[in-house]
Design an enzyme around this catalytic site. Structure first.
Site, PDB file in Angstrom:
ATOM      1  N   LYS A   1      75.111  52.515  72.322  1.00 30.14           N
ATOM      2  CA  LYS A   1      74.872  51.144  72.789  1.00 30.14           C
ATOM      3  C   LYS A   1      73.540  50.656  72.224  1.00 30.14           C
ATOM      4  CE  LYS A   1      72.585  49.361  76.190  1.00 30.14           C
ATOM      5  NZ  LYS A   1      72.118  48.123  75.561  1.00 30.14           N
TER       6      LYS A   1
ATOM      7  N   SER B   1      62.181  52.268  77.709  1.00 32.22           N
ATOM      8  CA  SER B   1      61.016  52.276  78.600  1.00 32.22           C
ATOM      9  C   SER B   1      61.142  53.397  79.635  1.00 32.22           C
ATOM     10  CB  SER B   1      60.910  50.933  79.307  1.00 32.22           C
ATOM     11  OG  SER B   1      62.071  50.731  80.066  1.00 32.22           O
TER      12      SER B   1
ATOM     13  N   GLU C   1      63.390  59.600  75.154  1.00 31.33           N
ATOM     14  CA  GLU C   1      62.274  59.187  74.289  1.00 31.33           C
ATOM     15  C   GLU C   1      61.752  57.888  74.880  1.00 31.33           C
ATOM     16  OE1 GLU C   1      60.792  60.554  71.965  1.00 31.33           O
ATOM     17  OE2 GLU C   1      62.158  62.063  71.175  1.00 31.33           O
TER      18      GLU C   1
HETATM   19  P1  NAD Z   1      64.311  49.129  77.537  1.00 32.90           P
HETATM   20  O1  NAD Z   1      64.120  50.327  78.377  1.00 32.90           O
HETATM   21  O2  NAD Z   1      64.262  47.802  78.168  1.00 32.90           O
HETATM   22  O3  NAD Z   1      65.718  49.189  76.809  1.00 32.90           O
HETATM   23  C1  NAD Z   1      66.080  50.298  75.999  1.00 32.90           C
HETATM   24  C2  NAD Z   1      67.571  50.446  76.046  1.00 32.90           C
HETATM   25  O4  NAD Z   1      67.928  50.889  77.365  1.00 32.90           O
HETATM   26  C3  NAD Z   1      68.332  49.146  75.820  1.00 32.90           C
HETATM   27  O5  NAD Z   1      69.484  49.399  75.047  1.00 32.90           O
HETATM   28  C4  NAD Z   1      68.702  48.724  77.232  1.00 32.90           C
HETATM   29  O6  NAD Z   1      69.856  47.921  77.284  1.00 32.90           O
HETATM   30  C5  NAD Z   1      68.938  50.074  77.890  1.00 32.90           C
HETATM   31  N1  NAD Z   1      68.814  50.082  79.345  1.00 32.90           N
HETATM   32  C6  NAD Z   1      67.987  49.342  80.122  1.00 32.90           C
HETATM   33  N2  NAD Z   1      68.184  49.649  81.419  1.00 32.90           N
HETATM   34  C7  NAD Z   1      69.144  50.607  81.458  1.00 32.90           C
HETATM   35  C8  NAD Z   1      69.789  51.318  82.508  1.00 32.90           C
HETATM   36  N3  NAD Z   1      69.480  51.091  83.795  1.00 32.90           N
HETATM   37  N4  NAD Z   1      70.719  52.242  82.197  1.00 32.90           N
HETATM   38  C9  NAD Z   1      71.020  52.481  80.918  1.00 32.90           C
HETATM   39  N5  NAD Z   1      70.473  51.823  79.874  1.00 32.90           N
HETATM   40  C10 NAD Z   1      69.535  50.895  80.141  1.00 32.90           C
HETATM   41  O7  NAD Z   1      63.298  49.256  76.333  1.00 32.90           O
HETATM   42  P2  NAD Z   1      63.077  48.223  75.144  1.00 32.90           P
HETATM   43  O8  NAD Z   1      62.330  47.089  75.741  1.00 32.90           O
HETATM   44  O9  NAD Z   1      64.348  47.966  74.403  1.00 32.90           O
HETATM   45  O10 NAD Z   1      62.170  49.096  74.178  1.00 32.90           O
HETATM   46  C11 NAD Z   1      60.834  49.242  74.393  1.00 32.90           C
HETATM   47  C12 NAD Z   1      60.539  50.562  75.081  1.00 32.90           C
HETATM   48  O11 NAD Z   1      61.074  51.645  74.325  1.00 32.90           O
HETATM   49  C13 NAD Z   1      59.057  50.822  75.162  1.00 32.90           C
HETATM   50  O12 NAD Z   1      58.724  51.363  76.416  1.00 32.90           O
HETATM   51  C14 NAD Z   1      58.820  51.844  74.065  1.00 32.90           C
HETATM   52  O13 NAD Z   1      57.670  52.606  74.227  1.00 32.90           O
HETATM   53  C15 NAD Z   1      60.074  52.622  74.101  1.00 32.90           C
HETATM   54  N6  NAD Z   1      60.308  53.308  72.810  1.00 32.90           N
HETATM   55  C16 NAD Z   1      60.086  54.656  72.739  1.00 32.90           C
HETATM   56  C17 NAD Z   1      60.267  55.332  71.533  1.00 32.90           C
HETATM   57  C18 NAD Z   1      60.034  56.815  71.423  1.00 32.90           C
HETATM   58  O14 NAD Z   1      60.339  57.393  70.397  1.00 32.90           O
HETATM   59  N7  NAD Z   1      59.518  57.473  72.434  1.00 32.90           N
HETATM   60  C19 NAD Z   1      60.683  54.620  70.403  1.00 32.90           C
HETATM   61  C20 NAD Z   1      60.896  53.251  70.510  1.00 32.90           C
HETATM   62  C21 NAD Z   1      60.705  52.604  71.735  1.00 32.90           C
END
Ligand code: NAD
Length: 497
Positions: free
Chosen positions: A195, A248, A269
């Site tokens: 997804k 996140s 991650e």
């Molecule tokens: P996000 O957590 O809002 O979304 C990430 C993904 O998770 C999206 O596809 C979203 O639809 C999905 N998601 C959200 N809530 C969910 C739930 N309850 N159940 C299942 N899936 C869910 O994050 P974002 O805003 O897209 O990305 C930014 C975040 O990602 C930042 O915190 C960043 O640090 C992190 N990030 C980490 C790495 C790493 O390698 N550690 C790499 C890139 C980004």
């Protein structure tokens, strides 16, 4: 601390009309083909640098996920029985297809994220390298050698695929984060349902279109939609054996809690807040250049961004002056202009970063450069440096995920280590020093999955990437990713008849 470099005023450079990107087909990619969603619900995808509409994609449902998981289940036995050489050949063909279509993918990624062309080029190059590395690693993946470890018995340890993997990716590096998962997951012999972020699904769908003929039907499936519906269903589905999320901390916590009900494996991650520890003996110009590039790469929307400087008090004024000068020279603009920094990903994220800047001003901190929104269209924010930051300030604790770098000072090595570790995150950090003893001892005492010395944000595909503490516990890249996406089985043979 005061600085002599006055805050510059930034303007947004705009590209002359860019050619329309080549868009993927409409639909989920399930069982080797683009299929219409079960319901008519759609979401709109836009270009955040122009606010122009790009295309509609399905807002997937539980039924859509179930169809994709069923396809992945049906395909898993045959794919698991392919040899490493056969899977490796598929990964190499995927790498070649990405390379052969790289300009199209770069343009689409830039249009969907507002990132500069240099960042999009780097993303696609890294995605190609990830598939090529995983192709080789798949064939060189070893386990404990067979042997008689118990008297009268021979042990054989197999590396098996986990089965069906659910993957949830973020918006900051859409295709690259997908590649970091798809390559080792397929290499280890699993099938998957991915997804993408609801904001940035286009290059992932385009990849599916490009490689549809190379990957057997059902091995790779893409379902677009929200985390709340599609991500949640992947996390709870009884036929998904492992769920991997890059996102996140809050989303990771929800996925892990949901996955617990079916005792499925979880690969996390998550976010970061990387400290940049600059000692008094460091090359300050190199450190300032390093923070300019690693703090503002992808407009700071980067989990390993060099966003939190801790600098020794003896050099703090000099370092800050150099940093402010570097950051004031950053150019901002839409893709195609050659500008160093692009837009925020969305209106909602733009609002979040601006709210964080309001919080910084409310705390009475000094904004030495930047600090404001830039005029639209597009969700642009000035590159920002905040100085005179006291220990424990909100900006030090919370991931802003935007073009904002804070500067704190420290007095002793002990204090530097303690303050750097005072965070819920544990993804990445850097140490800047010319002292050999410090360069050896300090990284060992920092509680982060990656520690750079005199560098920041350089990634090697062969080396593991992943965090500690709130940043999660999965490992991407390297042989460790193949390990994470496989399981061991011990078969023991008695020598008796
Ligand atoms: P996000 O957590 O809002 O979304 C990430 C993904 O998770 C999206 O596809 C979203 O639809 C999905 N998601 C959200 N809530 C969910 C739930 N309850 N159940 C299942 N899936 C869910 O994050 P974002 O805003 O897209 O990305 C930014 C975040 O990602 C930042 O915190 C960043 O640090 C992190 N990030 C980490 C790495 C790493 O390698 N550690 C790499 C890139 C980004």
């Amino acid at each position: 601390m005061t600085t002599s470099a006055a805050a510059e005023s930034f303007t947004v450079q705009r590209a002359e009309s860019a050619p329309a990107p080549s868009l993927p087909p409409f639909g989920h990619f399930i069982n080797g083909a683009f299929v219409a969603p079960g319901s008519g619900a759609v979401s709109e995808v836009e270009n955040p640098a122009t606010e122009e509409f790009l295309m509609r994609v399905p807002a997937g449902s539980v039924e859509d996920v179930d169809a994709a998981v069923a396809a992945a289940v049906a395909a898993k036995a045959e794919w698991a029985q392919t040899t490493p050489a056969e899977r490796s050949a598929v990964l190499l063909r995927i790498a070649d297809l990405i390379e052969g279509n790289r300009e199209e993918l770069e343009a689409l990624e830039a249009a969907n994220t507002g990132k500069p062309e240099a960042v999009a080029e780097d993303d696609i190059s890294s995605a190609i390298d990830t598939f090529r590395f995983s192709a080789g690693a798949t064939r060189a993946f070893t386990a404990l050698g067979a042997g008689d470890y118990a008297k009268g018995h021979t042990s054989v340890v197999y590396r098996e695929p986990v089965g069906v993997v659910g993957v949830i990716t973020p918006w900051n590096y859409p295709l690259l984060m997908a590649a970091w998962k798809i390559a080792p997951i397929l290499g280890a012999g699993n099938t998957l349902v991915l997804k993408p972020s609801e904001q940035t699904p286009l290059t992932t769908l385009k990849l599916a279109e490009l490689i549809a003929g190379e990957v057997p039907a059902g091995v790779l499936n893409i379902v677009t939609g929200t985390g709340r519906v599609v991500g949640q269903r992947l996390s709870e589905h009884p036929d998904v054996d492992l769920v991997a999320i890059t996102g996140s901390v809050g989303s990771g916590e929800k996925v892990a809690a949901t996955a617990a009900a079916t005792v499925k494996r979880v690969h996390l991650e998550l976010g970061g807040k990387a400290p940049v520890v600059v000692f008094g003996d460091a090359d300050l110009e190199a450190a300032a250049r390093g923070v300019r590039s690693a703090g503002f790469w992808n407009a700071g929307q980067e989990c390993g961004a060099a966003c939190r400087v801790l600098v020794h008090e003896s050099v703090a004024a000099d370092f800050t002056e150099l940093l402010v000068r570097e950051v004031a020279a950053i150019t901002v603009g839409s893709p195609g202009t050659g500008a160093e920094m692009g837009s925020m990903i969305s209106a909602a994220h733009h609002r979040r970063v601006l709210a964080a800047l309001d919080g910084i001003r409310a705390e009475g901190l000094t904004v030495a450069v930047g600090g404001h929104a830039l005029e639209g269209p597009g969700y642009f924010i000035e590159p920002t440096v905040v100085t005179d930051v006291p220990p424990g300030a909100g900006i030090v604790r919370n991931e802003i995920f935007g073009p904002v770098v804070s500067v704190e000072t420290f007095s002793t090595d002990e204090e530097a280590v303690a303050r750097a570790n005072e965070t819920v995150y544990g993804l990445a950090a850097s140490v800047w020093t010319a002292d050999a003893a410090r360069s050896l001892s300090i990284p060992r005492r920092l509680d982060f999955g990656t520690v750079w010395v005199n560098s920041h944000l350089v990634i090697a595909t062969e080396a593991p990437w992943g965090g500690f503490k709130g940043s999660g516990y999965g490992r991407d890249l390297s042989l460790y990713a193949l390990e994470d996406f496989s399981r061991t089985k011990h078969v023991m043979y008695s020598h008796g008849r």
